[in-house]
Write a protein that holds these residues in place. Structure first.
Motif, PDB file in Angstrom:
ATOM      1  N   PHE A  52      63.889  96.464  64.221  1.00 43.30           N
ATOM      2  CA  PHE A  52      65.302  96.398  64.597  1.00 43.30           C
ATOM      3  C   PHE A  52      65.873  95.175  63.906  1.00 43.30           C
ATOM      4  O   PHE A  52      65.330  94.074  64.030  1.00 43.30           O
ATOM      5  CB  PHE A  52      65.417  96.265  66.121  1.00 43.30           C
ATOM      6  CG  PHE A  52      66.816  96.430  66.662  1.00 43.30           C
ATOM      7  CD1 PHE A  52      67.283  97.677  67.069  1.00 43.30           C
ATOM      8  CD2 PHE A  52      67.664  95.333  66.795  1.00 43.30           C
ATOM      9  CE1 PHE A  52      68.567  97.832  67.591  1.00 43.30           C
ATOM     10  CE2 PHE A  52      68.947  95.482  67.315  1.00 43.30           C
ATOM     11  CZ  PHE A  52      69.398  96.734  67.714  1.00 43.30           C
ATOM     12  N   CYS A 100      62.588  91.609  66.699  1.00 42.57           N
ATOM     13  CA  CYS A 100      62.495  91.082  68.074  1.00 42.57           C
ATOM     14  C   CYS A 100      61.741  92.088  68.938  1.00 42.57           C
ATOM     15  O   CYS A 100      62.104  93.264  68.979  1.00 42.57           O
ATOM     16  CB  CYS A 100      63.887  90.847  68.653  1.00 42.57           C
ATOM     17  SG  CYS A 100      63.822  90.296  70.371  1.00 42.57           S
ATOM     18  N   PRO A 101      60.656  91.645  69.618  1.00 47.87           N
ATOM     19  CA  PRO A 101      59.841  92.571  70.406  1.00 47.87           C
ATOM     20  C   PRO A 101      60.620  93.223  71.552  1.00 47.87           C
ATOM     21  O   PRO A 101      60.207  94.248  72.073  1.00 47.87           O
ATOM     22  CB  PRO A 101      58.725  91.682  70.970  1.00 47.87           C
ATOM     23  CG  PRO A 101      58.732  90.437  70.139  1.00 47.87           C
ATOM     24  CD  PRO A 101      60.136  90.266  69.651  1.00 47.87           C
ATOM     25  N   GLY A 102      61.754  92.642  71.926  1.00 47.34           N
ATOM     26  CA  GLY A 102      62.544  93.206  73.026  1.00 47.34           C
ATOM     27  C   GLY A 102      63.497  94.309  72.584  1.00 47.34           C
ATOM     28  O   GLY A 102      64.162  94.908  73.421  1.00 47.34           O
ATOM     29  N   GLU A 103      63.565  94.590  71.279  1.00 49.48           N
ATOM     30  CA  GLU A 103      64.525  95.583  70.779  1.00 49.48           C
ATOM     31  C   GLU A 103      63.786  96.855  70.351  1.00 49.48           C
ATOM     32  O   GLU A 103      62.646  96.790  69.903  1.00 49.48           O
ATOM     33  CB  GLU A 103      65.291  95.015  69.569  1.00 49.48           C
ATOM     34  CG  GLU A 103      65.955  93.669  69.799  1.00 49.48           C
ATOM     35  CD  GLU A 103      67.268  93.773  70.573  1.00 49.48           C
ATOM     36  OE1 GLU A 103      67.665  94.887  70.948  1.00 49.48           O
ATOM     37  OE2 GLU A 103      67.890  92.711  70.818  1.00 49.48           O
ATOM     38  N   LEU A 120      58.965  83.413  64.703  1.00 50.32           N
ATOM     39  CA  LEU A 120      58.464  83.413  66.077  1.00 50.32           C
ATOM     40  C   LEU A 120      57.109  84.088  66.184  1.00 50.32           C
ATOM     41  O   LEU A 120      56.751  84.905  65.331  1.00 50.32           O
ATOM     42  CB  LEU A 120      59.427  84.187  66.992  1.00 50.32           C
ATOM     43  CG  LEU A 120      60.787  83.627  67.421  1.00 50.32           C
ATOM     44  CD1 LEU A 120      60.646  82.326  68.170  1.00 50.32           C
ATOM     45  CD2 LEU A 120      61.753  83.501  66.303  1.00 50.32           C
ATOM     46  N   GLY A 121      56.388  83.763  67.240  1.00 48.03           N
ATOM     47  CA  GLY A 121      55.222  84.544  67.600  1.00 48.03           C
ATOM     48  C   GLY A 121      54.000  84.335  66.740  1.00 48.03           C
ATOM     49  O   GLY A 121      53.131  85.195  66.683  1.00 48.03           O
ATOM     50  N   HIS A 133      58.731  88.588  64.078  1.00 50.46           N
ATOM     51  CA  HIS A 133      60.020  88.297  64.688  1.00 50.46           C
ATOM     52  C   HIS A 133      60.591  87.053  63.996  1.00 50.46           C
ATOM     53  O   HIS A 133      60.023  85.966  64.102  1.00 50.46           O
ATOM     54  CB  HIS A 133      59.796  88.047  66.186  1.00 50.46           C
ATOM     55  CG  HIS A 133      61.048  87.790  66.977  1.00 50.46           C
ATOM     56  ND1 HIS A 133      61.001  87.343  68.277  1.00 50.46           N
ATOM     57  CD2 HIS A 133      62.364  87.922  66.671  1.00 50.46           C
ATOM     58  CE1 HIS A 133      62.245  87.204  68.731  1.00 50.46           C
ATOM     59  NE2 HIS A 133      63.082  87.546  67.780  1.00 50.46           N
TER      60      HIS A 133
END
Lengths: 203, 203
Positions: free
Chosen positions: A2, A80-83, A132-133, A188
């Motif tokens: 994403f 982004c892991p949340g998307e 990130l990450g 990310h």
């Protein structure tokens, strides 16, 4: 994957609404390639990095061609892991980068900036790249800073961020390359960026 | 530990220089506690989180008390491996947080927001919290989002960021708590934040 951005344009004039509304026309060529949603703070743009950075660049260049001081803040994000996964965000450069060494990625990034179109609009940019990450996030950051120093758009390092300067074409290509070539292809990565034009303060 | 921020104020009026200059007086009580340096894009403020967030809050509240639409962008950073250790940045909250569980940190953060002073200035904020340099960065992010939802200042989640709304006192305390209580005490944590007041667009 994403990929997208939250974009805010700030014209420092009492006619700020007019400047914003007239600059939005610069997004028209990209409206079928990007998902664009506006609220009172920012405009979300979701899509592949090619139309995404071109759209953001053209929006700012259109506003900067007017006489008033104008700034823009953009939060770029990929992976982004949340998307959710979004097929419209697929990016060949990102997939290819996976197999390349740091120095190969730096060379390709530099070549992309060298061949970027000139828009005839001088801008200043300040930005931070976040990987990130992963434990050794600073290796990719330092690799990116090496690229920036050789990009032709580097102005100077500041606390927490890097200053770029030059034609909007080269500067936004530098940002796109920083975003795509550093940090894992599936990772990310985000950019916190401010652009400025027509400032009354001498550089 | 090195803690600081790059701060930019954007008044959407042709008198933007006057609004900025008159708002800078709000920093006077903090000038002996913070290192403050300005260039054409942003103002660097370096120091402990207590005076740092208070100074940024008071600067924005002063500008927001004037009638014009005004926004502010801030990049907050702590523990960046590229920055030198600075004893003026020492922070008791950060040292204490080291030994606490996630739920204890969430409870202390909520209590700090509950007892924050009210400034009588309504603001909107949008921000992203980045926990760098560790594999499981999203655990701390999700823990922070839980705190935000119970903070009393939460408005909604957006792609890549979170919206807050409320009195400047509670909102900036929420930001300070997010910055200090989540991510390792010695880790690299940043916030990419936009504040807005007096917007002509309905929320």
């Amino acid at each position: 994957m994403f990929i997208g951005a939250q974009v805010s344009l700030y014209p420092m004039t009492s006619d700020f609404v007019d400047v914003i509304m007239s600059s939005l026309g610069a997004l028209d060529p990209y409206r079928d390639k990007l998902r664009i949603e506006t609220d009172d703070i920012s405009t979300l743009m979701v899509g592949a990095p090619e139309p995404l950075f071109d759209a953001v660049r053209d929006l700012f260049a259109r506003a900067a061609r007017q006489p008033d001081h104008v700034t823009m803040h953009v939060t770029f994000s990929r992976g982004c892991p949340g998307e959710p996964d979004d097929p419209t965000c697929r990016c060949e450069t990102l997939t290819r980068a996976q197999g390349l060494s740091l120095s190969e990625r730096q060379a390709e990034a530099q070549e992309a900036v060298r061949t970027a179109p000139a828009l005839g609009v001088a801008i200043d940019v300040q930005f931070s790249l976040y990987v990130l990450g992963q434990d050794r996030h600073m290796d990719e950051i330092y690799g990116c800073i090496d690229f920036l120093k050789n990009s032709g758009t580097f102005l100077r390092s500041k606390n927490f961020c890097t200053r770029l300067q030059g034609d909007a074409g080269a500067v936004f290509e530098t940002l796109r390359q920083a975003f795509l070539r550093f940090g894992p292809a599936e990772g990310h990565v985000t950019i916190d960026m401010t652009a400025s034009a027509n400032s009354p303060i001498a550089r």
